[in-house]
Design an enzyme around this catalytic site. Structure first.
Site, PDB file in Angstrom:
ATOM      1  N   CYS A  40       0.857  -1.179   0.000  1.00  0.00           N
ATOM      2  CA  CYS A  40       0.000   0.000   0.000  1.00  0.00           C
ATOM      3  C   CYS A  40       0.898   1.234   0.000  1.00  0.00           C
ATOM      4  CB  CYS A  40      -0.928  -0.004   1.213  1.00  0.00           C
ATOM      5  SG  CYS A  40      -2.305   1.178   1.074  1.00  0.00           S
TER       6      CYS A  40
ATOM      7  N   CYS B 153      -0.246   4.219   2.055  1.00  0.00           N
ATOM      8  CA  CYS B 153      -0.670   5.156   3.104  1.00  0.00           C
ATOM      9  C   CYS B 153       0.433   5.444   4.113  1.00  0.00           C
ATOM     10  CB  CYS B 153      -1.925   4.645   3.808  1.00  0.00           C
ATOM     11  SG  CYS B 153      -1.759   3.040   4.595  1.00  0.00           S
TER      12      CYS B 153
ATOM     13  N   CYS C 130      -3.875   6.188   0.186  1.00  0.00           N
ATOM     14  CA  CYS C 130      -3.332   4.913  -0.288  1.00  0.00           C
ATOM     15  C   CYS C 130      -2.829   4.930  -1.728  1.00  0.00           C
ATOM     16  CB  CYS C 130      -4.390   3.827  -0.118  1.00  0.00           C
ATOM     17  SG  CYS C 130      -4.860   3.563   1.608  1.00  0.00           S
TER      18      CYS C 130
ATOM     19  N   LYS D  31     -12.589  -4.831   2.520  1.00  0.00           N
ATOM     20  CA  LYS D  31     -12.008  -3.979   3.571  1.00  0.00           C
ATOM     21  C   LYS D  31     -12.922  -2.769   3.761  1.00  0.00           C
ATOM     22  CE  LYS D  31      -7.829  -1.363   4.725  1.00  0.00           C
ATOM     23  NZ  LYS D  31      -6.474  -0.975   4.257  1.00  0.00           N
TER      24      LYS D  31
ATOM     25  N   ARG E 268      -3.298   3.521  13.009  1.00  0.00           N
ATOM     26  CA  ARG E 268      -2.768   4.751  12.417  1.00  0.00           C
ATOM     27  C   ARG E 268      -1.753   5.404  13.344  1.00  0.00           C
ATOM     28  NH1 ARG E 268      -8.711   6.248   9.901  1.00  0.00           N
ATOM     29  NH2 ARG E 268      -8.581   4.662   8.253  1.00  0.00           N
TER      30      ARG E 268
ATOM     31  N   ARG F 252     -11.075   7.714   3.916  1.00  0.00           N
ATOM     32  CA  ARG F 252     -10.875   6.714   2.857  1.00  0.00           C
ATOM     33  C   ARG F 252     -12.172   6.095   2.377  1.00  0.00           C
ATOM     34  NH1 ARG F 252      -5.892   4.665   6.459  1.00  0.00           N
ATOM     35  NH2 ARG F 252      -4.334   6.139   5.690  1.00  0.00           N
TER      36      ARG F 252
ATOM     37  N   LYS G 151     -11.778  -7.434   6.502  1.00  0.00           N
ATOM     38  CA  LYS G 151     -11.153  -6.551   7.487  1.00  0.00           C
ATOM     39  C   LYS G 151     -12.078  -5.362   7.724  1.00  0.00           C
ATOM     40  CE  LYS G 151      -7.033  -3.690   8.220  1.00  0.00           C
ATOM     41  NZ  LYS G 151      -5.758  -3.173   7.657  1.00  0.00           N
TER      42      LYS G 151
ATOM     43  N   SER H  96      -6.568  -3.351  14.935  1.00  0.00           N
ATOM     44  CA  SER H  96      -6.009  -2.686  16.104  1.00  0.00           C
ATOM     45  C   SER H  96      -7.059  -2.269  17.126  1.00  0.00           C
ATOM     46  CB  SER H  96      -5.203  -1.466  15.657  1.00  0.00           C
ATOM     47  OG  SER H  96      -6.016  -0.545  14.941  1.00  0.00           O
TER      48      SER H  96
ATOM     49  N   TYR I 261      -2.834  -9.176  16.339  1.00  0.00           N
ATOM     50  CA  TYR I 261      -1.836  -8.716  17.303  1.00  0.00           C
ATOM     51  C   TYR I 261      -1.851  -9.576  18.559  1.00  0.00           C
ATOM     52  CZ  TYR I 261      -2.371  -4.795  14.127  1.00  0.00           C
ATOM     53  OH  TYR I 261      -2.459  -4.029  12.993  1.00  0.00           O
TER      54      TYR I 261
END
Length: 324
Positions: A117, A119, A127, A194, A204, A216, A247, A273, A312
């Site tokens: 990507c 971004c 992006c 997404k 971010r 976005r 996602k 996240s 994560y």
């Protein structure tokens, strides 16, 4: 006569024998965030346990992951210099290409996925290349530089490429570029569905990729659209994707199930996240039984149809499974 469902629940060994959904360490891909420098490992305040790392620290982290049985990672880069077209992502000495080479050199048995990507690399945080007149990303101009980025990742030694920019036609473009360059066997994991989600906030912070204007929504999906979500993934399958993805994960398990029922391709989910941070801070404040809720969440992803979980939590889950 009514059915006695409890008969198969009364003994823990029988519960294990009839369990339908299983979470294993092989289900996971662990995200790593790499930047320039040495001996850098900076914890992200909004994502406890997640770090920005210099490449040497990422190499060390891979050894820790392997000890836990985790052999798959996805790399995100944080460049020193950002510009309007994300030049660092188009350079063979850029942060991602450099990280791939060093990790594969030290750990040839690691499966290295690269997020493709712009971004993180652009000074505007979007992006791709900006169409100034419409103040949004120029889809087709971005496709061209995405193809260039894919070749750089492939030459550096990436094992799989995952384009996250949600440009129309991205999978067909990358497949064409990769095949022409001789990388016919390099798989593509599509960020096929997404959503323009509020769950991305902490990412971010760690990726330093907040847009400097707008949002976005013109290229990521409306969270309200079910039929379009399925169509996006089926389109990527037709373009040559090897793996599809939804996602975020937690709020979109209905979409995961529906796409799974409409494709024969493997399905990934990205446990993003914001989802991670919610559980992490709830656990830190003793609001939930943290380990139990984490495992329940991972099981939900698998039950909905996910074959792969990008999370994560992966290190923690691996340790939980090891402890069992």
């Amino acid at each position: 006569m009514f059915q006695r469902f409890r008969r198969t629940r009364l003994n823990r060994h029988l519960r294990a024998l009839v369990r339908e959904t299983h979470v294993t360490v092989d289900d996971f891909i662990y995200p790593l965030f790499v930047r320039r420098g040495e001996n850098i490992k900076i914890e992200v305040a909004s994502m406890p346990g997640v770090y920005q790392m210099s490449i040497d620290e990422a190499v060390k982290e891979c050894a820790v992951l392997k000890d836990l049985g985790l052999y798959s990672i996805i790399l995100f880069g944080i460049p020193d210099v950002k510009d309007s077209i994300g030049s660092d992502a188009l350079c063979e000495h850029g942060i991602i290409a450099s990280a791939v080479r060093e990790i594969k050199k030290a750990h040839p048995d690691m499966f290295v996925v690269t997020d493709l990507c712009f971004c993180e690399y652009t000074d505007h945080g979007h992006c791709g290349i900006i169409d100034d007149e419409r103040e949004t990303v120029d889809n087709d101009a971005t496709l061209e530089i995405s193809g260039q980025q894919a070749i750089i990742h492939a030459k550096a030694g990436a094992d799989m490429i995952a384009p996250s920019g949600m440009m129309d036609g991205i999978i067909e473009t990358l497949r064409t570029y990769l095949d022409r360059a001789g990388f016919n066997d390099l798989p593509i994991m599509a960020y096929s569905t997404k959503f323009a989600s509020g769950y991305y906030g902490p990412f971010r912070d760690v990726a330093e990729s907040t847009p400097s204007f707008g949002d976005r929504s013109s290229y990521q999906m409306d969270p309200a659209n079910r039929r379009e979500a399925i169509a996006e993934s089926i389109s990527d399958e037709k373009q040559g994707a090897d793996i599809l993805m939804v996602k975020p994960a937690l709020a979109y398990l209905d979409i995961v199930r529906e796409i799974k029922d409409n494709t024969s391709l493997p399905m990934a989910v990205y446990n993003v996240s914001g989802e991670y941070a919610m559980l992490k801070f709830a656990g830190m404040n003793n609001l939930i039984d943290y380990e139990r809720v984490v495992m329940e969440t991972m099981t939900a992803f698998k039950r909905a149809g996910a074959d792969i979980i990008i999370s994560y939590h992966a290190k923690e889950v691996a340790q939980m499974l090891k402890n069992r």
